[in-house]
Motif scaffolding. Sequence first.
Motif, short mmCIF file in Angstrom:
data_model
loop_
_atom_site.label_atom_id
_atom_site.label_comp_id
_atom_site.label_asym_id
_atom_site.label_seq_id
_atom_site.Cartn_x
_atom_site.Cartn_y
_atom_site.Cartn_z
N ARG A 22 -49.36 54.36 25.80
CA ARG A 22 -48.78 54.65 27.29
C ARG A 22 -49.09 53.08 28.01
O ARG A 22 -48.19 52.55 28.81
N PHE A 23 -50.08 52.29 27.65
CA PHE A 23 -50.48 51.07 28.20
C PHE A 23 -49.48 50.15 27.68
O PHE A 23 -48.71 49.40 28.72
N THR A 24 -49.19 50.06 26.42
CA THR A 24 -48.24 49.03 26.02
C THR A 24 -46.80 49.38 26.61
O THR A 24 -46.18 48.29 26.80
N ALA A 25 -46.40 50.58 26.65
CA ALA A 25 -45.06 50.94 27.16
C ALA A 25 -45.00 50.28 28.66
O ALA A 25 -43.79 50.17 29.01
N GLN A 26 -45.97 50.45 29.37
CA GLN A 26 -45.67 50.12 30.94
C GLN A 26 -46.35 48.66 31.14
O GLN A 26 -45.88 48.17 32.11
N VAL A 27 -47.24 48.14 30.39
CA VAL A 27 -47.81 46.75 30.73
C VAL A 27 -47.05 45.83 29.87
O VAL A 27 -47.02 44.71 30.36
N GLY A 28 -46.77 46.04 28.70
CA GLY A 28 -45.78 45.19 27.79
C GLY A 28 -46.47 44.63 26.78
O GLY A 28 -46.20 43.80 25.87
N VAL A 29 -47.90 44.67 26.81
CA VAL A 29 -48.74 44.37 25.59
C VAL A 29 -49.75 45.58 25.47
O VAL A 29 -49.96 46.21 26.27
N THR A 30 -50.37 45.36 24.21
CA THR A 30 -51.51 46.48 23.82
C THR A 30 -52.66 46.08 24.75
O THR A 30 -52.94 45.07 25.62
N PRO A 31 -53.45 47.34 25.03
CA PRO A 31 -54.88 46.82 25.74
C PRO A 31 -55.72 45.88 25.26
O PRO A 31 -56.24 44.90 25.96
N LYS A 32 -55.75 45.82 23.83
CA LYS A 32 -56.43 44.52 23.06
C LYS A 32 -55.99 43.25 23.64
O LYS A 32 -56.63 42.26 23.86
N ARG A 33 -54.63 43.14 23.69
CA ARG A 33 -53.99 42.01 23.71
C ARG A 33 -54.32 41.46 25.68
O ARG A 33 -54.46 40.51 25.87
N ALA A 34 -54.02 42.73 26.24
CA ALA A 34 -54.40 42.38 27.45
C ALA A 34 -55.73 41.82 28.13
O ALA A 34 -55.97 40.99 28.79
N ALA A 35 -56.68 42.54 27.14
CA ALA A 35 -58.02 42.12 27.27
C ALA A 35 -58.12 40.56 26.84
O ALA A 35 -58.99 39.67 27.50
N MET A 36 -57.43 40.09 25.73
CA MET A 36 -57.58 38.93 25.37
C MET A 36 -56.96 37.79 26.35
O MET A 36 -57.53 36.89 26.78
N VAL A 37 -55.93 38.20 27.26
CA VAL A 37 -55.37 37.42 28.21
C VAL A 37 -56.16 37.26 29.28
O VAL A 37 -56.51 36.09 29.75
N VAL A 38 -56.96 38.37 29.84
CA VAL A 38 -57.80 38.33 30.99
C VAL A 38 -59.06 37.37 30.59
O VAL A 38 -59.51 36.61 31.48
N ARG A 39 -59.51 37.76 29.48
CA ARG A 39 -60.75 36.98 28.86
C ARG A 39 -60.49 35.32 28.80
O ARG A 39 -61.12 34.49 29.29
N PHE A 40 -59.26 35.09 28.23
CA PHE A 40 -58.86 33.86 28.14
C PHE A 40 -58.45 33.07 29.59
O PHE A 40 -58.98 31.64 29.78
N ARG A 41 -58.01 33.77 30.42
CA ARG A 41 -57.84 33.01 31.78
C ARG A 41 -58.87 32.63 32.51
O ARG A 41 -59.05 31.66 33.25
N ARG A 42 -60.10 33.50 32.39
CA ARG A 42 -61.51 33.22 32.81
C ARG A 42 -62.24 32.10 32.08
O ARG A 42 -62.52 31.08 32.71
N ALA A 43 -61.89 31.87 30.81
CA ALA A 43 -62.47 30.76 30.13
C ALA A 43 -61.71 29.34 30.43
O ALA A 43 -62.15 28.46 30.48
N PHE A 44 -60.39 29.64 30.73
CA PHE A 44 -59.52 28.41 30.92
C PHE A 44 -60.10 27.82 32.34
O PHE A 44 -60.26 26.76 32.32
N ASP A 45 -60.31 28.76 33.35
CA ASP A 45 -60.59 28.23 34.68
C ASP A 45 -61.90 27.77 34.65
O ASP A 45 -62.26 26.79 35.37
#
Length: 210
Positions: free
Chosen positions: A146-169
Amino acid sequence: MIQFGNSPLTVEDPDQPVFDGLVAGLVPGIRHVRAERVECVELRMSPIAAYRLLGVGPADLDGTVAGLADIWGSGAALLREQLSETATWAERFAVTTKFLAARETTRTVDPEVVACWERIVADKGAVQVRELAELTGWSRQRVWSRFTAQVGVTPKRAAMVVRFRRAFDLLLAGRSVAEVAVACGYSDQSHLHRDISAFAGVTPGALATS
């Protein structure tokens, strides 16, 4: 990205598509966009907001960069025209906000998916699918689908993106690579290096000294 100047946006990939505005979801990999002279409003919205405001869900983009006209039709050209006629950034932001308010739909993401996204953001990406399943009362498989169908990426991938964004900043703010790796919950500096290189196309050290 809503370009209201005279120079189009070119996405650097094998097809070299050219747009007057574009939409990109939480797509894997790197997208370089160039223009001779950029005049644009850039919006960074959560996938939950995108689901209501774009008229298509992030998953519908299928990992591609889409032209704004393909998403909003003639409304995209009207918005670009209105932006080109404004004199200040305050006016441009007001025009964009009004446009988005008029575009908002009744499309909604499952409350459970919203809860998962909010948990991922609150925990800065340091969350497991098991915890999301416990939060929603769903099975891990249902959370994943359900998460992948509505967000466009898997929960694991979404978590990676959020963590990356914090590290980037944090890296751009001048924190050391070692500090950022610990603060963002990476297992070690090599783990941080892999994620930053994959998402940003440069090493953590290059970001830290830029």
